[in-house]
Motif scaffolding. Structure first.
Motif, short mmCIF file in Angstrom:
data_model
loop_
_atom_site.label_atom_id
_atom_site.label_comp_id
_atom_site.label_asym_id
_atom_site.label_seq_id
_atom_site.Cartn_x
_atom_site.Cartn_y
_atom_site.Cartn_z
N LEU A 7 -6.37 -7.76 2.21
CA LEU A 7 -5.31 -6.76 2.07
C LEU A 7 -4.23 -7.26 1.12
CD1 LEU A 7 -5.01 -5.65 5.80
CD2 LEU A 7 -5.72 -4.20 3.91
N GLN A 8 -3.92 -8.55 1.22
CA GLN A 8 -2.87 -9.09 0.37
C GLN A 8 -3.33 -9.24 -1.08
OE1 GLN A 8 -1.79 -12.55 2.72
NE2 GLN A 8 0.18 -11.60 3.20
N ALA A 9 -4.65 -9.27 -1.27
CA ALA A 9 -5.16 -9.43 -2.64
C ALA A 9 -5.18 -8.11 -3.41
CB ALA A 9 -6.56 -10.03 -2.60
N VAL A 10 -4.97 -6.99 -2.71
CA VAL A 10 -4.91 -5.71 -3.41
C VAL A 10 -3.54 -5.62 -4.09
CG1 VAL A 10 -4.96 -3.21 -3.16
CG2 VAL A 10 -6.48 -4.61 -1.78
N PRO A 11 -3.50 -5.43 -5.41
CA PRO A 11 -2.22 -5.46 -6.12
C PRO A 11 -1.24 -4.40 -5.59
CG PRO A 11 -4.05 -5.44 -7.68
CD PRO A 11 -4.63 -5.21 -6.33
N LYS A 12 0.02 -4.73 -5.65
CA LYS A 12 1.07 -3.83 -5.18
C LYS A 12 1.07 -2.51 -5.96
CE LYS A 12 5.92 -4.23 -4.36
NZ LYS A 12 6.83 -4.42 -5.49
N GLY A 13 0.67 -2.60 -7.22
CA GLY A 13 0.62 -1.41 -8.06
C GLY A 13 -0.29 -0.32 -7.50
N GLN A 14 -1.30 -0.73 -6.72
CA GLN A 14 -2.21 0.25 -6.13
C GLN A 14 -1.48 1.12 -5.12
OE1 GLN A 14 -5.65 0.78 -6.68
NE2 GLN A 14 -5.11 -0.31 -8.54
N THR A 15 -0.69 0.48 -4.27
CA THR A 15 0.10 1.25 -3.30
C THR A 15 1.11 2.12 -4.03
OG1 THR A 15 -0.09 -0.66 -1.85
CG2 THR A 15 1.47 1.05 -1.20
N GLU A 16 1.74 1.54 -5.05
CA GLU A 16 2.75 2.31 -5.79
C GLU A 16 2.15 3.54 -6.45
OE1 GLU A 16 4.67 -0.36 -8.46
OE2 GLU A 16 5.91 -1.24 -6.89
N ALA A 17 0.95 3.37 -7.04
CA ALA A 17 0.30 4.52 -7.67
C ALA A 17 -0.01 5.58 -6.63
CB ALA A 17 -0.98 4.07 -8.38
N ALA A 18 -0.52 5.16 -5.48
CA ALA A 18 -0.86 6.11 -4.43
C ALA A 18 0.40 6.83 -3.92
CB ALA A 18 -1.55 5.39 -3.28
N ARG A 19 1.47 6.05 -3.70
CA ARG A 19 2.71 6.66 -3.20
C ARG A 19 3.29 7.61 -4.24
NH1 ARG A 19 5.26 4.67 1.27
NH2 ARG A 19 5.97 6.81 1.30
N SER A 20 3.19 7.23 -5.53
CA SER A 20 3.79 8.08 -6.57
C SER A 20 3.04 9.41 -6.68
CB SER A 20 3.79 7.36 -7.92
OG SER A 20 2.52 7.39 -8.51
N LEU A 21 1.81 9.46 -6.15
CA LEU A 21 1.06 10.72 -6.15
C LEU A 21 1.39 11.55 -4.91
CD1 LEU A 21 -2.33 9.27 -7.34
CD2 LEU A 21 -1.04 11.03 -8.55
N GLY A 22 2.29 11.04 -4.08
CA GLY A 22 2.72 11.80 -2.92
C GLY A 22 2.01 11.43 -1.63
N MET A 23 1.17 10.37 -1.67
CA MET A 23 0.51 9.95 -0.43
C MET A 23 1.53 9.26 0.48
SD MET A 23 -3.18 8.43 -1.55
CE MET A 23 -4.14 9.16 -2.87
#
Lengths: 275, 247
Positions: free
Chosen positions: A165-181
């Motif tokens: 989980l920690q190896a998944v880059p933070k940008g992945q969460t940010e991209a998902a959140r920026s799409l409204g997830m």
């Protein structure tokens, strides 16, 4: 030595590195040959074969070796694996939670069950009915074995998942959140699938560890239909006063663990190429 | 008329480090505003405050008249209307290009599979990677990945788009493809806030250029003026370094 002038004894040529290496290799071969000769000369091969590889005794292990013992080993291991996979993921998410008490609970659990010998957990499970009167682990010995393996396995698997989980880059969460997830949606759709993919190789190794640890079921005092490989081999060995069944059980473990080990390292290699 | 974006006295601290020191800025609907400035000037942080990827320490952010910084606001609902494109693309590596563009439509907008796919293909065609629908991000060039990322944002029908140095991670020969797509978007009237080092793009496409330095807006005006004839010494010095890097 170091402060000796370099010009001292120029006549005595130093050994070249290559020459040194040759000599070293020669010594290694000599040691190996001496050891082999000693083993061949001093071992009592007849007695060894009689006690560890007696064909008649090995034959007595069939077919229950596969139909009962291996089958049960796989039931314990797979059951324990499913338990530790699910509980491990939950623990890893708790370990990384924003909610502090969740983190504490996960840390305490992981530290305890990684720190204790698995055998001790199995010994405690035997006493569970005494501690909790009226409580019974479902599915009898299967349930007890799976519980023991799951409790220990989930602590290790939690750490495997945490790393993933920690190896998944933070940008992945940010991209998902920026799409409204939502935060949860982003975890489920984007982060966890990537983490699970990344931890497939270490998880395969975890399964191999559980498969071997399933031998601890022996200490639950199982019998008959619940018997797994180690117990099966041990019982048969006592019966015949001969260690061959234990060797046979060992070979049966290897039949499963070695291919799985190869599989894990191949998966690891593939991951390296794809990333 | 309500502003597309309005920042009021925006402050952001990271620990003791004050990155934004009171920004007031408004972007009108249909405008393309480029933010330029040296690294560490706070441009990316400013952009990330608009959709609250960074929580401002102080000040207010409004998007289409709604206060984003209001703690009671549903930030996920607001983000649906704000497309964002990142320097590192941030495509989901376990999904194909098509799935990348479909997933948020399905999970967030609750569009059906068929509709999501139609919209996804339309947008991938629009950015010129329609032929790469089934490729995984790892199989695409940086320029293609970034265009898929733009398509992913566009598929949500955003009211405005945020671009955080969208070409900075690209090989030089791939920059043009991405800028062409952005130029097309600007011509269609999309509201865009773009943090960039591409002075040519800022000059030709932007309606306004904002120069930031040290956490404040130093200069804000028409591109021809800010880039061609800067009033502030700091702007002049920065542009000189960017446009004549070898002197």
């Amino acid at each position: 030595m170091a402060d000796q002038p370099k010009t001292a004894e120029p006549a005595r040529a130093r050994l070249s590195p290559r020459k040194k290496q040759q000599i070293s290799r020669g010594i290694q071969y000599v040691v190996l040959i001496v050891a082999l000769v000693a083993v061949v000369l001093y071992a009592d091969w007849g007695s060894l074969a009689q006690n560890f590889a007696k064909p008649e005794v090995a034959g007595a292990a069939l077919p229950e070796l596969f139909t009962v013992a291996l089958r049960n080993t796989i039931i314990y291991a797979v059951g324990g694996f499913i338990f530790s996979f699910v509980a491990g993921l939950v623990l890893a998410l708790m370990r990384l939670s924003q909610v502090r008490p969740y983190r504490w609970i996960a840390i305490v659990y992981i530290e305890i069950f990684r720190g204790l010998p698995a055998l001790l957990i199995f010994l405690l499970i035997v006493f569970l009915p005494l501690a909790l009167p009226g409580f019974e682990v479902p599915f009898g010995t299967y349930g007890q074995g799976i519980l023991g393996l799951g409790l220990v396995g989930s602590a290790y698997q939690a750490e495997v998942f945490r790393a993933g989980l920690q190896a998944v880059p933070k940008g992945q969460t940010e991209a998902a959140r920026s799409l409204g997830m939502s935060a949860t949606r982003a975890q489920v759709t984007v982060v966890i699938p990537q983490a699970v993919r990344m931890v497939i190789p270490p998880t395969t190794n975890q399964f191999v560890a559980l498969l071997k640890d399933s031998s601890l079921v022996l200490f639950l005092g199982v019998s008959g239909e619940y018997v797994e490989l180690a117990k099966f081999g041990n019982d048969l060995a006592s019966e015949h006063a001969n260690a061959t069944p234990i060797m046979v059980a060992g070979l049966t473990y290897l039949l499963v663990t070695i291919p799985l080990g190869y599989l894990a390292s191949r998966l690891e290699g593939r991951k390296g190429r794809n990333r | 008329m309500t502003h597309a974006i309005e920042l009021r006295d925006l402050h952001k601290h990271f620990g003791r480090n004050e990155v934004l020191k009171g920004i007031d800025l408004a972007v009108e609907p249909g405008q393309v505003v480029c933010v330029i400035g040296p690294s560490g000037s706070g441009k990316s942080t400013l952009l990330r405050c608009v959709n609250l990827l960074e929580q401002p320490t102080r000040g207010k952010v409004f998007v289409s008249g709604v206060e984003v910084t209001d703690p009671d606001v549903d930030i996920d609902a607001i983000r649906r209307h704000i497309g964002m494109v990142f320097q590192q693309f941030n495509l989901f590596p376990h999904m194909t290009a098509l799935q990348n563009v479909m997933i948020a439509q399905q999970r967030v907008l609750k569009r059906g599979r068929r509709e999501a796919e139609v919209v996804a293909r339309e947008n991938l065609d629009k950015v010129g990677v329609g032929a790469k629908c089934d490729a995984l991000p790892g199989q695409l060039s940086g320029g293609q990945q970034q265009r898929v990322a733009i398509a992913r944002a566009l598929a949500m029908n955003p009211d405005l788009m945020l671009f955080d140095e969208p070409t900075s991670a690209l090989d030089p020969e791939l920059v043009g493809d991405v800028l062409t797509v952005m130029r097309k978007l600007a011509e269609e009237g999309m509201t865009m806030l773009v943090v960039t080092h591409e002075m040519g793009f800022a000059r030709e496409v932007a309606d306004r250029v904002v120069f930031m330095d040290g956490g404040v807006v130093v200069e804000d005006g028409e591109p021809a003026q800010v880039i061609g004839d800067p009033r502030q010494e700091r702007t002049r010095a920065f542009l000189h370094r960017v446009l004549h890097p070898e002197e």
